[in-house]
Every structure is written in C-alpha cells, then in structure tokens.
Design an enzyme around this catalytic site. Structure first.
Site, short mmCIF file in Angstrom:
data_model
loop_
_atom_site.label_atom_id
_atom_site.label_comp_id
_atom_site.label_asym_id
_atom_site.label_seq_id
_atom_site.Cartn_x
_atom_site.Cartn_y
_atom_site.Cartn_z
N HIS A 51 -10.29 -9.01 -22.57
CA HIS A 51 -11.38 -9.62 -22.37
C HIS A 51 -11.52 -10.78 -21.15
O HIS A 51 -12.59 -10.54 -20.78
CB HIS A 51 -11.73 -10.25 -23.68
CG HIS A 51 -13.12 -10.78 -24.04
ND1 HIS A 51 -14.19 -10.07 -23.61
CD2 HIS A 51 -13.66 -11.97 -24.73
CE1 HIS A 51 -15.35 -10.68 -24.07
NE2 HIS A 51 -15.00 -11.78 -24.42
N HIS B 188 -14.73 -16.85 -21.61
CA HIS B 188 -14.73 -16.47 -22.88
C HIS B 188 -13.66 -17.80 -23.66
O HIS B 188 -13.08 -17.26 -24.70
CB HIS B 188 -13.89 -15.38 -23.27
CG HIS B 188 -14.60 -14.22 -22.49
ND1 HIS B 188 -15.69 -13.93 -22.54
CD2 HIS B 188 -14.23 -13.29 -21.36
CE1 HIS B 188 -16.55 -12.82 -21.97
NE2 HIS B 188 -15.56 -12.72 -21.05
#
Ligand SMILES: [Fe+2]
Length: 479
Positions: free
Chosen positions: A353, A326
C-alpha cells in the site's frame, strides 16, 4: 557455492550486530536518494508484454498453491481466440507426461472490454519436494513449463520466500521482478495491488490486466505466487456500470480458500514448508462477528508451531507505518486484530500500500483504552515485526515523505523501490533482506536475522531441542 552462501550469511549477521552496536535502538531513516526512472507504465508494444507464438497459444500463465499443505497447485492461463483445452498434462520427466488434470474456463466483460478464455485447473496429489513439468494448450500451440513442489512441512525445513507488493507494470516494476528472479526465492508472498489496470479507462482496464499477466509470467508460470488483494483490485466503478468489487481479480486469480475453511477467496491460509501463512483482506469486513473475524480466530487455533514454526501474516494496508502516505489507515484493523497477533506470537506481518519500505521494532499498542486514553506503541517481545514492502514500482511513483521525527516504533525506512526475501533456516532462525533497486543493481539494504517468536523466545523449548540448533548462530540480536 555453499561456502560463499555461509560467508554471506555470516556477513549479514555481522552487519546486523554492527547496526545494533552503532545505533542502539534508534530508528534509521535512510538518506539514500537516486534519480527515479519515470513512473509511467511500459508501452504495450514492448517485448515484456509479447504474446506467445501460435494460434490461441496460452498466455498469462500463473500458478498458486492449491491446498492447505502444499501438495496441490492451481494452474491458470488465458487463451485469446477460442476456449481450447483446459487440460494440464504433467509429470516428473521433461516432455513425458504421465498424468493429466482437467480444468474449466470462463470469460467476463468489464465496461467495453471482453476477456479471453480464462482457464483454472487444480493439479493435486503431487509429491513433496519434486520437480514437475507441465504442458497446457492445444498440440500445435501448446506451451511447457515446470515447477518444484515444497518439502513436506516440518519445523526445520529451510525455505525461501520473496515478498513483493504494489508491483504495477513500469520499468521500475520490471527491475523489481528481474531482481526477484535473480534471488533464490521459491515462492512469492504478494501483498496486494497487482496490475494498476484500474487507473485506465474502459477496455484499457482489461487490456492492462492482460499485459500484467504476460509481464509477470516469467516468474508466475514457474513458482507459486500467493495472492492478497489491495485497493487497486476493488474496481468499483458505478460510472462504468461495474458494481461488483474484485471482479477482474477473482476471474483471473485463484486462492485455495476452501482448503483453510474460509468462505471467501480474499482471506485464507496455507502451510508451506516451515511456515504458516495467513492472508487477510483489508477491504472486506473484519470487525467482530464478521466472517473474516470468525475465520481468523479459528485459523489461529489451527496453527501448529511444532510443525510450522514461522507464523506470517499478509495484508495490504500496513498496521504500523510512519509515511505520510496512508498514515493510520491500518488503525482500524490494528484495534481489532493486534491482540491476537501478540497473543499468538506472529513472527512478521508483511503489508504493501505505501510505496516505500519500512520495518518496525517489535511493538504493540494493545493496552490502549478509549476511556483512560494513553495510546502509545511500546516495546513488546511477543509482538510481530511489521514490514511494509509496497515498493514494487508501480505508475503512482514513490511515497517520499516520511513523518518527522521518526517514531520510536520505526526501525528502518527508505523511500526506494525493491523487494524482500525471507530465508527460513530452521525453527529458530530466518535471514531477512530488503533489496533496493539501485539503478539496475540489486542491493541488499536492510538485513536482519529474525529469531522465531515461538521457538527462540522460549528457553525451555530450546533446551529440549538443543540439538537442532547446533551450528546455528546463537548470539545474534533478537528482532
Ligand atoms: Fe494500495
């Protein structure tokens, strides 16, 4: 106990100072590696997912703050077989319920799954800093729980938050949950990606939302978890005919968004003890002129650092991250909001995340100009610390590959599972720990004393309020 607590607090400070002396400002990439437990979900017949005894007994009980100031709660639960009662009975003595509140229920379908009856009940008018007992469900299968309301907001009110992200329902998730429950955390700041039910098919999606609700109940029924959403809550599945994003989450989990004048449950704010907590949605529009943008601008103006000195932001996608996973996904939000985070002296921004742990230095990149180029995060005392705690332990496993070399903005990073605690002591100091899950043990691994961005950085304010700091640790490094 207090003596030991003080001792460990001092030890923490010493470790931080040693860290600074030893390493200067160079970032640390932890070399810790341990055999990871399988990242598969716990089987549904495991006792952690057990349903409570009794016909139609309430299950998946969870509470969250129900207003702006901390005098209300939303209590939620599911009854599997029939609607039953949506009433909450509550009071300050066990099994003696002087008060009651009436909620409502609904159900929904998702692909081939049909949910139970999902109840939400607002309990308001509570006294601050008070232990309450509550009962839900019909008499023969009713269940009883308790909670403790936060103290009235004030600049020197101590309070301890847990921070958990990307939890899922594996044995690693269980370890994280158990370790958090051993801590003195009074409320959880959850940074998105709850159940990972979206990785299943058809009716198993709903079934895994149900199992997750039972899995976390030992904590969520007793203390509020403040929710923010992640990508695993989106559940946009055209192939299944499911086109409404966040359907399961919004049916099952409530947020007090209207109390902070938000128009959407996915972004909101609360005051709790000495903290002002702002929750943002990475997966809703936030560029200029959008509702989230306008709301955040106004909410930042409502922050009163005289009343709530600690300004904390929760968002799923990290703004600064040096993991290969990410990488730079938060760049779009950074370009929109970073200026405000710096000008409003946000203390810390927690994200999930990325399935690893990382803490940044105070840095900003607000001088970037697309015409002239030159885009480098630089040290900035007014900037927040960015902390990624997407390491709850879900079935996707760890994000093990950090970018090499470690960027200047990264202070500490480790690819392990764990959770954080933030112990706010007063208006100037907070003790922060990231706790690694280390083969069944909880090991404080990244310990920092945070100085408040509003109070501790302004000498004039501190002189005016000198008395309140007496006895505090005043010589720690400023983070
Ligand atoms: Fe995520």
């Amino acid at each position: 106990m207090r003596m030991w607590a003080s001792f460990f607090s001092l030890l923490n400070v010493a470790l931080v100072l040693m860290n600074v002396i030893e390493h200067g400002s160079a970032g640390i990439t932890s070399t810790f590696i341990r055999a990871e437990w399988a990242a598969a979900d716990i089987p549904l017949d495991n006792k952690v997912f057990e349903t409570p005894n009794g016909y139609n007994a309430p299950q998946q009980v969870h509470i969250t703050q129900g207003d702006y100031e901390g005098k209300a709660l939303i209590i939620s639960w599911v009854t599997p077989d029939a609607p039953g009662s949506s009433k909450v009975q509550f009071g300050t003595s066990e099994k003696q319920y002087q008060f009651s509140a009436e909620g409502s229920y609904s159900n929904y379908s998702f692909s081939s799954y049909k949910s139970g009856y999902i109840h939400h009940c607002l309990v308001d008018g509570l006294q601050y800093d008070t232990k309450y007992y509550y009962k839900i469900g019909d008499d023969d299968s009713g269940r009883e729980f308790r909670f403790h309301t936060p103290p009235e907001s004030g600049p020197d009110v101590p309070y301890t938050f847990g921070i958990i992200g990307d939890l899922g329902q594996t044995y690693n998730s269980l370890s994280t949950l158990q370790h958090y429950m051993e801590s003195e955390g009074q409320a959880v700041l959850f940074v998105g990606d709850l159940s990972y039910a979206d990785r299943y098919d058809n009716e198993d999606i709903g079934a895994r939302w149900d199992s997750w609700g039972r899995f976390v109940e030992p904590s969520t029924a007793y203390q509020p978890w403040l929710w923010s959403i992640g990508n695993h809550e989106i559940e946009y599945f055209p192939k299944l005919g499911e086109l409404v994003p966040f359907k399961s989450f919004l049916q099952r989990y409530r947020t007090p968004f209207e109390a902070s004048q938000s128009s959407n449950p996915l972004w909101y704010a609360v005051r709790r003890a000495s903290a002002h907590i702002i929750v943002l949605s990475s997966y809703s529009p936030y560029v200029k002129y959008t509702p989230q943008y306008i709301w955040l601008k106004e909410e930042l103006e409502r922050v009163d650092r005289e009343k709530t000195p600690w300004l904390i932001v929760l968002v799923h996608v990290p703004i600064y991250n040096s993991n290969e996973a990410h990488f730079m996904e938060g760049e779009c939000m950074r370009s929109v909001f970073e200026n405000w985070f710096v000008s409003h002296k946000v203390d810390m921004i927690f994200a999930g995340h990325v399935h690893a742990y990382e803490r940044s230095y105070r840095i900003s990149n607000i001088h970037y100009n697309v015409s002239t180029g030159g885009c480098h995060p630089i040290p900035d005392k007014s900037a927040p610390v960015y902390i990624t705690v997407g390491d709850g332990g879900n079935q996707e496993g760890l994000a093990a590959r950090f970018r090499d070399p470690q960027p200047d903005y990264s202070a500490f990073r480790e690819s392990s599972y764990g959770h954080s605690t933030l112990q706010i002591k007063n208006r100037t100091h907070a003790f922060y720990n990231w706790n690694r899950n280390d083969d069944g043990k909880k090991v404080p691994t990244d310990s920092v004393v945070f100085l408040n961005q509003y109070w501790a950085s302004n000498l004039q304010r501190r002189k005016l309020k000198r008395n309140i700091c007496r006895g505090s640790l005043s010589s720690v490094a400023a983070f």
